[in-house]
Design an enzyme around this catalytic site. Structure first.
Site, PDB file in Angstrom:
ATOM      1  N   HIS A 126      32.441  28.803  42.777  1.00 12.22           N
ATOM      2  CA  HIS A 126      33.586  28.974  42.354  1.00 12.22           C
ATOM      3  C   HIS A 126      33.831  30.400  41.932  1.00 12.22           C
ATOM      4  O   HIS A 126      34.947  31.153  42.572  1.00 12.22           O
ATOM      5  CB  HIS A 126      34.268  27.840  41.335  1.00 12.22           C
ATOM      6  CG  HIS A 126      35.694  28.390  41.045  1.00 12.22           C
ATOM      7  ND1 HIS A 126      36.897  28.260  42.095  1.00 12.22           N
ATOM      8  CD2 HIS A 126      36.151  28.725  39.940  1.00 12.22           C
ATOM      9  CE1 HIS A 126      38.008  28.589  41.275  1.00 12.22           C
ATOM     10  NE2 HIS A 126      37.560  29.092  39.958  1.00 12.22           N
TER      11      HIS A 126
ATOM     12  N   GLU B 137      38.057  19.420  38.505  1.00  8.90           N
ATOM     13  CA  GLU B 137      37.414  19.669  37.295  1.00  8.90           C
ATOM     14  C   GLU B 137      37.117  18.157  36.888  1.00  8.90           C
ATOM     15  O   GLU B 137      37.623  17.140  37.004  1.00  8.90           O
ATOM     16  CB  GLU B 137      38.358  20.485  36.279  1.00  8.90           C
ATOM     17  CG  GLU B 137      38.433  21.922  36.774  1.00  8.90           C
ATOM     18  CD  GLU B 137      38.895  22.733  35.709  1.00  8.90           C
ATOM     19  OE1 GLU B 137      38.296  22.503  34.440  1.00  8.90           O
ATOM     20  OE2 GLU B 137      39.566  23.797  36.003  1.00  8.90           O
TER      21      GLU B 137
ATOM     22  N   TYR C 120      47.771  37.723  34.036  1.00  9.15           N
ATOM     23  CA  TYR C 120      46.312  37.311  33.497  1.00  9.15           C
ATOM     24  C   TYR C 120      45.487  38.760  33.175  1.00  9.15           C
ATOM     25  O   TYR C 120      44.496  38.398  32.046  1.00  9.15           O
ATOM     26  CB  TYR C 120      45.271  36.499  34.552  1.00  9.15           C
ATOM     27  CG  TYR C 120      44.499  37.565  35.429  1.00  9.15           C
ATOM     28  CD1 TYR C 120      45.118  38.157  36.758  1.00  9.15           C
ATOM     29  CD2 TYR C 120      43.037  37.489  35.111  1.00  9.15           C
ATOM     30  CE1 TYR C 120      44.262  38.890  37.275  1.00  9.15           C
ATOM     31  CE2 TYR C 120      42.337  38.410  36.200  1.00  9.15           C
ATOM     32  CZ  TYR C 120      42.856  38.843  37.103  1.00  9.15           C
ATOM     33  OH  TYR C 120      42.139  39.758  38.006  1.00  9.15           O
TER      34      TYR C 120
HETATM   35 CA    CA Z   1      40.465  25.716  35.325  1.00 10.57          CA
END
Ligand code: CA
Length: 426
Positions: free
Chosen positions: A143, A211, A254
């Site tokens: 990822h 997740e 972010y």
């Molecule tokens: Ca996450």
């Protein structure tokens, strides 16, 4: 590892369990349920039924265990979890013994059986944990590499720190909700180019993140750390976790401190807390960690877990399409390392803290854990069964995560982690 009798593959229950059920007697995950006429109670899943631990307590079946009636009449598992790893292990072993086909104590008391067993589809399952602090890691190399390749130089896809520490951030606990809770598409600021003025409105790039999360017992006092060797004693169990993300909001907000309102609008968890004890038989070796990690991150034994994971998208008026098959065994950093790193500076953990793995992507196409990667930033839209395509999640879509470990004829599953996206509020 001490032998845990409740895991014996030969065990069978007098409660009927279908062959591909997530919940054979070897699982016995914990949850919270309520009926129309009762307060919430602690329960364990068995097949398509659940067993009411409050009722077992009242009838005396939990004698000589440290649990009180108040522990079992509770809207979360936290009170029970105060009794720690050994307490919860003894409780699961007791429930296992009561449900075994060769144990008549409960089996042959029909009037008791009628009071303790409920059909799961006739009750309401509630959020199993009152979540204290929530931490999200970023521990799948595939990822991190995919995202780094998409947004930075592919030759430097991993940042210099990535293989030296399990990267993570502190998230929001208040918006973690149980499977089946729909939500409205989030709104926020986006800015496609950084050169122009931002605009406000509904996210156009709503995404899931595949997740799993683990839940902790009370840790050590503030100032003390938990080593990788001690970590398992502080981990109760795991559940499936969808860390919903608004990619367009995330992109603008972010820098430099990480995601904020692109992540905190909702996260979805599956309803059953599958114990780490039940998952022990499915441990597998992790990847070789090169470069060598610092000594506080070294660990012994097999610490990854072989859990098959799947993500499906179900459009409003169509059947579901499976968009990912991944596996928790792909993780670069394991839970024991995550907990050791989290506490190495003296940070304390508490009963009910939740720590998510980070998006779990595998090494090849078809095993990616987010739409960002599956549709590769929108350049490879995915076909649905109904002929439509998806680059991100649309209004009316339900995203469903499923997971199970399987070996020696035993299947330990999690149930579903599912939520539907509704249009933005006006
Ligand atoms: Ca996450």
């Amino acid at each position: 590892m001490q032998e845990i009798k409740a895991n014996d593959p030969k065990l069978r229950s007098w409660v009927e369990v279908a062959p591909h059920s997530d919940f054979p007697i070897q699982n016995l995950p914990f949850g919270i349920f309520r009926t129309e006429s009762q307060l919430p109670h602690v329960c364990c899943a068995i097949g398509d039924k659940l067993i009411d631990l409050k009722a077992l307590h009242v009838m005396g079946y939990l004698e000589n265990l440290p649990f009180t009636l108040e522990d079992m009449v509770s809207d979360s598992l936290n009170r029970c979890m105060r009794h720690g790893k050994q307490g919860m292990r003894d409780l699961r072993n007791r429930v296992s013994k009561l449900l075994r086909s060769d144990m008549p104590d409960l089996r042959d008391k029909e009037h008791h059986v009628r009071q303790v067993l409920f059909n799961q589809n006739e009750v309401q399952l509630l959020m199993p944990i009152k979540v204290g602090d929530y931490t999200d890691f970023y521990s799948s190399e595939d990822h991190a590499r995919n995202v780094g390749t998409m947004f930075r130089d592919p030759a430097k896809a991993l940042l210099p720190n990535w293989k030296h520490l399990p990267v993570g951030y502190h998230g929001r606990a208040s918006s973690i909700t149980i499977s089946g809770t729909p939500f409205h598409r989030p709104k926020g600021q986006t800015n496609a180019s950084d050169e122009t003025m931002p605009v406000f409105g509904p996210s156009k790039q709503l995404d899931f993140e595949l997740e799993v999360a683990f839940v902790t017992f009370d840790g050590k006092p503030l100032g003390e750390n938990i080593s990788t060797a001690e970590a398992d004693d502080y981990i109760f169990g795991m559940l499936l976790f969808n860390d919903w993300s608004a990619r367009d909001i995330q992109r603008w907000e972010y820098v430099p401190l990480g995601p904020f309102i692109s992540k905190n609008f909702i996260s979805t968890v599956s309803p059953w807390l599958v114990t780490l004890d039940a998952l022990e038989p499915f441990r597998v070796p992790g990847p070789v960690q090169d470069p060598e990690v610092l000594s506080y991150l070294k660990y012994a034994g097999d610490k990854n877990i072989d859990i098959n994971l799947q993500v499906a998208i179900k459009p409003e008026q169509a059947s579901e399409t499976i968009v990912s098959h991944s596996n928790y065994k792909y993780m670069y950093w394991n839970m024991e390392q995550q907990l050791a790193h989290h506490t190495v500076n003296g940070c304390n953990i508490r009963c009910g803290d939740m720590m998510a793995s980070g998006t779990i992507s595998g090494p090849h196409e078809g095993s990616f854990g987010s739409m960002l990667e599956i549709a590769w930033k929108g350049t490879k839209p995915v076909s649905m069964n109904d002929g439509s395509t998806r680059s991100f999640i649309q209004d009316g879509d339900t995203v469903i995560i499923r997971g199970h470990a399987e070996k020696n004829g035993v299947r330990i599953g999690f149930g579903e982690c599912s939520a539907k996206v509704l249009p933005s509020l006006p």
